[in-house]
Scaffold this active site. Structure first.
Site: not given
Ligand code: NAD
Ligand code: ZN
Length: 255
Positions: A67, A98-99, A116, A191-192, A218, A235
């Site tokens: 990652r 949360q990212n 997180h 995007g959560t 989305t 987004a």
């Molecule tokens: P999740 O994967 O559960 O949900 C992602 C959400 O984003 C979904 O609702 C989906 O429909 C939406 N989505 C996908 N592509 C999109 C786009 N292009 N535009 C708008 N929306 C879009 O992730 P979450 O809700 O953040 O929760 C879970 C955990 O995932 C968090 O604790 C986080 O730490 C972790 N996470 C972080 C990263 C990162 O840092 N980039 C990556 C993966 C997971």
């Protein structure tokens, strides 16, 4: 719909953003859930829990190094850049994320609460040692190293400074986030899937205090039922149009 959202944002007194993995999807970082999500290839309990780390630290570190490699090559997309611009304009007061990918910081936001953790930070499993691999400039060497990472102070195993399933959130970040949520009159949720608690209580807190919730996703999420405006779409694209409309709105009110 988007006009309504722009009006709410332009009139906001204290706007906060609450973001999840979807805000970084267009930067090429896989989300957790949904198609192409990380959980299609990995099982949560095998890679993102304290038990998993105790059982098989090599597997967990392989997952996090994978990652780290994806995230270090990723660039902020339009969604991050628009949030940075809204902060510069004095409209957005803070991003609660949360990212763990550091992209809000890279985009230029100053007020960020990371609920997180941060993928580039490592910490000792025994003592207080902590290192930010971006700041120390050791990220590339760290990624090349085949052996498990050890603490330079006490030689114990290092772990990623991220919150695993079943672990409490960092107290200071959590308090900051809920203080902001209590002050906010508008929460822009981007995007959560809003399935991870207590983080997902942030928009509920704003709503409970009489504020508005605007959601960009989305598809529908756990937040959609309480959203005053739901903007369906990617987004980066939605946030770009939203910014144009917010600016137009502010201009029209000036004359
Ligand atoms: P999740 O994967 O559960 O949900 C992602 C959400 O984003 C979904 O609702 C989906 O429909 C939406 N989505 C996908 N592509 C999109 C786009 N292009 N535009 C708008 N929306 C879009 O992730 P979450 O809700 O953040 O929760 C879970 C955990 O995932 C968090 O604790 C986080 O730490 C972790 N996470 C972080 C990263 C990162 O840092 N980039 C990556 C993966 C997971
Ligand atoms: Zn140590």
């Amino acid at each position: 719909m988007i006009e309504e959202a722009a009006k709410i944002i332009a009139h906001s007194r204290f706007l906060i953003a609450f973001t999840g993995a979807g805000v970084s999807a267009e930067s090429g970082i896989p989300t957790f859930r949904g198609r192409g999500g990380l959980w299609e290839n990995y099982r949560i309990e095998e890679v993102a829990t304290p038990e998993a780390f105790r059982r098989d630290p090599n597997l967990v570190w392989a997952f996090y190094k994978m990652r780290m490699k994806i995230m270090k090559d990723a660039k902020p997309n339009n969604a991050h850049l628009v949030l940075a611009e809204l902060e510069k304009m004095g409209i957005l007061r803070a991003v609660i994320t949360q990212n763990i990918d550091n992209l809000h910081k890279e985009a230029g936001n100053q007020h960020i609460v990371e609920l997180h953790g941060d993928i580039y930070r490592v910490k000792c499993t025994r003592c207080d040692y902590m290192e930010d691999l971006l700041e120390s400039g050791k990220l590339e060497d760290f990624l090349k190293e085949k052996n498990l990472p050890k603490c330079p102070e006490c030689a114990s195993l290092l772990r990623p400074d991220v919150v695993w399933f079943g672990e409490p959130l960092p107290q200071e970040a959590l308090q900051k986030a809920f203080k902001l949520a209590e002050r906010a009159d508008v929460c822009l949720v981007v995007g959560t899937s809003a399935q991870v608690f207590p983080a997902a209580y942030v928009p509920y807190t704003v709503k409970d205090n009489g504020g508005s919730v605007i959601e960009v996703n989305t598809k529908e999420s756990g937040i959609t039922p309480i959203a005053d405006v739901f903007l369906r779409g990617k987004a980066g694209e939605v946030m770009q149009s939203l910014l144009v409309k917010v600016k137009r709105y502010l201009e029209s009110e000036k004359c």
